[in-house]
Design an enzyme around this catalytic site. Structure first.
Site, mmCIF file in Angstrom:
data_model
loop_
_atom_site.group_PDB
_atom_site.id
_atom_site.type_symbol
_atom_site.label_atom_id
_atom_site.label_comp_id
_atom_site.label_asym_id
_atom_site.label_seq_id
_atom_site.Cartn_x
_atom_site.Cartn_y
_atom_site.Cartn_z
ATOM 1 N N PRO A 27 0.838 -1.212 0.000
ATOM 2 C CG PRO A 27 -0.636 -1.520 1.757
ATOM 3 C CD PRO A 27 0.660 -2.021 1.197
ATOM 4 C CD GLU A 28 4.239 2.998 -2.289
ATOM 5 O OE1 GLU A 28 4.389 4.053 -1.632
ATOM 6 O OE2 GLU A 28 5.149 2.167 -2.449
#
Ligand SMILES: [Zn+2]
Length: 271
Positions: free
Chosen positions: A2-3
């Protein structure tokens, strides 16, 4: 992994389900995350109300009076809001039960994420204290970037990914922003002019904004879905396109490694 866009989308998806809600129970099924989930968390949280859900860098911050419940998704973590009874699956580690009946469920196969309690001012916490500005914060502008990098000769891409300078610009977004700004990733940051840094700031924002907009279509995946919230991808110009033709000029995209990370660029569009 997840960014920032995925974390921001998680925040937007969960916000309507948690803000103003009182915690009625908390279950820790497996406390072995990156750091142990504190065993006294249920005692601290039950009976209290979540005032706000904020994001700082890739941390989700559930505000409870003057305290904060910090959640980081690590490499493989996800948070979902369940509004109907849903059997627990493998790797569901923490449940937060709310007075609406909804359950906030933390799932993380590799367990690199974190669920921590910060009793006082969250900004002073060691995980948050030394972070640079948010990319959408007005403090992140060409003057700031220019002044903080004049004495540094590292590659502009590595500067962009340095969380002390600016948070939330992961590898994909650094590659794509530099393409859009026409800047070669290996250029020493102190040799990039202020005008080109201004362009870079606006392309970083545009790239992240596009990714967050893509995430908008996945918002429903954060509520009552069976699978994982989807990770979304931009229509990429350079990342993962080694050997393919540039979408703008048809030159061949090149890839090299910078600090171990895949770095792709167009030799004609990026100088
Ligand atoms: Zn090109």
């Amino acid at each position: 992994m997840p960014e920032l866009p995925e974390v921001e989308t998680t925040r937007r998806g969960l916000e309507p389900h948690v803000v103003g809600r009182r915690v009625t129970a908390m279950h820790i099924y497996d406390s072995r995350l990156r750091w142990p989930v504190p065993s006294d968390l249920p005692r601290r949280l039950v009976g209290r109300t979540i005032d706000r859900l904020d994001r700082r860098s890739k941390y989700l911050l559930f505000r409870v009076d003057e305290a904060t419940l910090l959640v980081h998704l690590g490499m493989t973590g996800s948070l979902r809001a369940l509004t109907q009874p849903t059997p627990r699956r493998t790797h569901d580690h923490v449940d937060l039960v709310l007075d609406s009946g909804a359950i906030l469920r933390y799932h993380d196969p590799r367990r690199f994420g974190a669920v921590l309690w910060i009793p006082g001012a969250a900004d002073a916490h060691p995980l948050l204290a030394r972070l640079g500005p948010e990319p959408f914060d007005s403090a992140f502008d060409a003057n700031y970037l220019w002044e903080s990098t004049r004495h540094r000769s590292l590659a502009v891409k590595l500067a962009l990914m340095d969380s002390h300078l600016v948070v939330g610009v992961g590898n994909i977004y650094a590659n794509e922003s530099l393409f859009r700004a026409g800047i070669r990733p290996t250029t020493p940051v102190n040799r990039v002019s202020k005008a080109r840094l201004a362009r870079l700031v606006s392309e970083v924002r545009a790239t992240l904004t596009d990714a967050i907009a893509k995430g908008g279509s996945t918002l429903r995946d954060y509520v009552d879905s069976d699978g994982e919230p989807g990770y979304f991808q931009l229509d990429l110009f350079v990342y993962g396109r080694e050997g393919e033709r540039c979408r703008v000029c048809t030159a061949t995209i090149r890839t090299l490694r910078l600090s171990g990370r895949a770095t792709s660029y167009c030799p004609r569009c990026q100088r």
